[in-house]
Scaffold this active site. Structure first.
Site, mmCIF file in Angstrom:
data_model
loop_
_atom_site.group_PDB
_atom_site.id
_atom_site.type_symbol
_atom_site.label_atom_id
_atom_site.label_comp_id
_atom_site.label_asym_id
_atom_site.label_seq_id
_atom_site.Cartn_x
_atom_site.Cartn_y
_atom_site.Cartn_z
ATOM 1 N N HIS A 268 97.289 29.899 39.859
ATOM 2 C CA HIS A 268 96.543 31.113 40.221
ATOM 3 C C HIS A 268 95.308 30.760 41.046
ATOM 4 C CE1 HIS A 268 94.883 35.070 40.153
ATOM 5 N NE2 HIS A 268 93.883 34.750 39.349
ATOM 6 N N GLU B 216 97.361 28.675 35.197
ATOM 7 C CA GLU B 216 95.977 28.891 35.629
ATOM 8 C C GLU B 216 95.684 28.147 36.930
ATOM 9 O OE1 GLU B 216 91.860 29.855 35.789
ATOM 10 O OE2 GLU B 216 93.580 30.827 34.855
ATOM 11 N N HIS C 21 88.019 42.373 36.880
ATOM 12 C CA HIS C 21 88.570 41.369 37.799
ATOM 13 C C HIS C 21 89.768 41.914 38.583
ATOM 14 C CE1 HIS C 21 89.072 37.336 39.280
ATOM 15 N NE2 HIS C 21 90.289 37.220 38.779
ATOM 16 N N HIS D 85 94.100 54.244 27.659
ATOM 17 C CA HIS D 85 94.930 53.933 28.830
ATOM 18 C C HIS D 85 96.033 54.966 29.017
ATOM 19 C CE1 HIS D 85 97.013 51.884 31.958
ATOM 20 N NE2 HIS D 85 98.081 51.629 31.203
ATOM 21 N N HIS E 120 105.106 46.103 36.441
ATOM 22 C CA HIS E 120 104.129 47.172 36.174
ATOM 23 C C HIS E 120 102.844 46.927 36.977
ATOM 24 C CE1 HIS E 120 102.652 50.512 33.797
ATOM 25 N NE2 HIS E 120 101.629 49.813 33.338
#
EC number: 1.17.99.9
Length: 308
Positions: free
Chosen positions: A63, A60, A125, A214, A276
């Protein structure tokens, strides 16, 4: 500092960092590191660098650091581009979009930490940061004179291909949102095998519905990319920009399908899952460039009509 000679290396640096931000966000979600810094922002557990550093905190914190660095580099790129090549029609809007969506992304990320947003809001996000990445990516292509090398500035895109391209972009963006939702709701292995659990097709849980949504939207997006590619190849055989652009879009969506299937077969192998996310990032960046060409073609058409 803001010299024209800095534009090329700066644009590459900004693109790489923005791609890393996308990967970092996916890594945070995939590893469940969202609360790695607690309910503290911009600090981590109330400190700039906490003493206790478990893996979730490191992920975290990394990031957040990359996101902060991306804002500095993108701002540097934007000021340099605005100052030196602002006369190119698309540059200033791209600069504004890059910074605006980067700031919105940061605010959404902060809100997620401070007020614990629900999964459907958190899934936005990735899509918001994707718009910022795409703007930087397109700006980089313009800086490297891709327009001149492939005669992209002379491309005329007819109404049908415009419709195909916009449909492709919208379907893909909605599909990307549902993909982010799959990650946030921890639905990656929901709804059985791929492409469908033929022994039990009816979804039973919220995760099943999210995964089914999805897969359905990914299928629609893939079909829309194929239709756009098919039309482009048939009607623009002699145009390298269109031929290469739509062929690349098709190849990337095929890779996206393959990595999506492999994610399920490997029980969400982290490398495949990150690949991906990376492939769809560049796919959307490419489509953003095709949209810029489309809007440019439309603008030239209007100028010609007004001339008559």
């Amino acid at each position: 500092m803001f010299k024209k000679r800095n534009l090329k290396w700066l644009s590459i640096l900004a693109t790489v960092i923005m791609a890393w931000v996308q990967l970092g966000g996916a890594l945070v979600t995939k590893t469940g590191s969202e609360n790695g810094c607690g309910a503290s922002w911009p600090l981590c557990h109330g400190a700039l660098l906490p003493q206790n550093l478990p893996i979730a905190t490191i992920i975290e914190l990394s990031h957040r650091a990359t996101s902060a660095l991306s804002l500095i580099v993108v701002l540097w790129l934007v000021i340099t581009a605005w100052k030196n090549i602002g006369y190119i029609k698309e540059v200033k809007p791209l600069c504004i979009i890059s910074v605006a969506f980067l700031l919105i992304q940061a605010l959404v990320g902060a809100a997620a930490v401070l007020w614990q947003q629900n999964d459907y809001v958190l899934a936005l996000h990735f899509g918001i940061s994707l718009i910022s990445f795409s703007s930087v990516f397109v700006l980089t292509l313009i800086i490297f004179d891709v327009d001149q090398k492939y005669e992209a500035n002379k491309v005329h895109i007819d109404r049908k291909l415009r419709i195909y391209t916009w449909t492709m972009a919208i379907c893909l963006y909605v599909g990307i949102y549902t993909g982010a939702l799959v990650r946030h709701t921890k639905s990656s292995l929901a709804y059985g095998s791929w492409p469908l659990p033929f022994n039990d097709l009816i979804p039973h849980t919220e995760q099943d519905w999210v995964q089914l949504a999805h897969r359905t939207l990914a299928l629609i997006a893939s079909i829309s990319v194929f239709l756009a590619f098919n039309y482009a190849i048939k009607h623009y055989q002699n145009n390298r920009t269109i031929r290469y652009g739509y062929t690349a879009a098709l190849l990337l969506i095929i890779l996206q399908i393959v990595t999506g299937a492999l994610s399920i077969f490997t029980h969400v192998n982290l490398i495949i899952a990150l690949l991906h996310a990376l492939i769809i990032t560049f796919e959307f960046g490419l489509i953003a460039y095709l949209i810029v060409l489309l809007l440019r073609s439309q603008r030239v058409e209007k100028v010609k009509q007004n001339a008559y």
